[in-house]
Design a protein around this motif. Structure first.
Motif, mmCIF file in Angstrom:
data_model
loop_
_atom_site.group_PDB
_atom_site.id
_atom_site.type_symbol
_atom_site.label_atom_id
_atom_site.label_comp_id
_atom_site.label_asym_id
_atom_site.label_seq_id
_atom_site.Cartn_x
_atom_site.Cartn_y
_atom_site.Cartn_z
ATOM 1 N N ALA A 75 0.773 -1.191 -0.071
ATOM 2 C CA ALA A 75 0.016 0.261 0.199
ATOM 3 C C ALA A 75 0.752 1.104 -0.005
ATOM 4 N N VAL A 76 0.444 2.183 -0.863
ATOM 5 C CA VAL A 76 1.159 3.567 -1.050
ATOM 6 C C VAL A 76 0.292 4.517 -0.497
ATOM 7 N N ALA A 77 0.711 5.411 0.448
ATOM 8 C CA ALA A 77 -0.026 6.527 1.155
ATOM 9 C C ALA A 77 0.274 7.708 0.392
ATOM 10 N N LEU A 78 -0.777 8.603 -0.087
ATOM 11 C CA LEU A 78 -0.731 9.944 -0.761
ATOM 12 C C LEU A 78 -1.171 10.884 -0.021
ATOM 13 N N THR A 79 -0.434 11.981 0.401
ATOM 14 C CA THR A 79 -0.851 13.237 1.485
ATOM 15 C C THR A 79 0.052 14.259 1.152
ATOM 16 N N ALA A 80 -0.869 15.334 1.592
ATOM 17 C CA ALA A 80 -0.103 16.838 1.645
ATOM 18 C C ALA A 80 0.570 16.794 2.667
ATOM 19 N N PHE A 81 0.621 15.775 3.559
ATOM 20 C CA PHE A 81 1.522 15.951 4.864
ATOM 21 C C PHE A 81 2.601 15.233 4.638
ATOM 22 N N ALA A 82 3.918 16.070 4.471
ATOM 23 C CA ALA A 82 5.044 15.638 4.196
ATOM 24 C C ALA A 82 6.296 15.552 5.168
ATOM 25 N N ARG A 83 5.750 15.737 6.434
ATOM 26 C CA ARG A 83 6.770 15.880 7.565
ATOM 27 C C ARG A 83 7.096 14.334 7.728
ATOM 28 N N ALA A 84 8.352 14.406 8.486
ATOM 29 C CA ALA A 84 9.045 12.922 8.900
ATOM 30 C C ALA A 84 7.884 12.173 9.839
ATOM 31 N N GLU A 85 7.263 13.048 10.717
ATOM 32 C CA GLU A 85 6.361 12.245 11.586
ATOM 33 C C GLU A 85 5.278 11.760 10.778
ATOM 34 N N ASP A 86 4.922 12.548 9.674
ATOM 35 C CA ASP A 86 3.573 12.048 8.960
ATOM 36 C C ASP A 86 4.140 10.577 8.103
#
Length: 117
Positions: A75-86
């Motif tokens: 599975a690949v997560a796509l997100t606008a949240f690009a921080r290391a924690e995300d």
């Protein structure tokens, strides 16, 4: 391919089809679960930020459906949240890859190719 935004879902579906993939799309986590019951994908690509049930709840539900002894769909997560924690949260919740939006088509197809190899 799961994304609640019609334009994003259509664009990503076209990118994947042009790369030779057969694509089933869903506009919500609930719709994706229904599709997943009928169609066993080689890879799941999902947006994280969706209303009602987000991508994290989707991947948890899919992992429950797969059970303990079965294989897991990459599975690949796509997100606008690009921080290391995300990234850590996505990987820790059951995704194998995390890609920030906007998505680079070549990067997406390369990640998918690596996951199915």
């Amino acid at each position: 391919m799961v994304d609640d935004e019609d334009d994003a879902r259509e664009l990503l579906g076209m990118i994947l089809e042009q790369a030779g993939a057969q694509v089933a799309t869903a506009g919500s986590a609930r719709e994706a679960l229904a599709v997943f019951e009928r169609f066993q994908p080689d890879v799941l690509v999902s947006d994280i930020g969706m209303p009602e049930n987000d991508g994290y709840s989707l991947i948890r539900d899919i992992r429950k459906m797969e059970g303990d002894g079965g294989s897991t769909v990459p599975a690949v997560a796509l997100t606008a949240f690009a921080r290391a924690e995300d990234r850590s949260q996505a990987l820790g919740s059951g995704f194998q890859a995390h890609l920030p939006k906007p998505i680079e088509p070549g990067e997406l197809t390369a990640v998918i190719a690596q996951l199915v190899a």
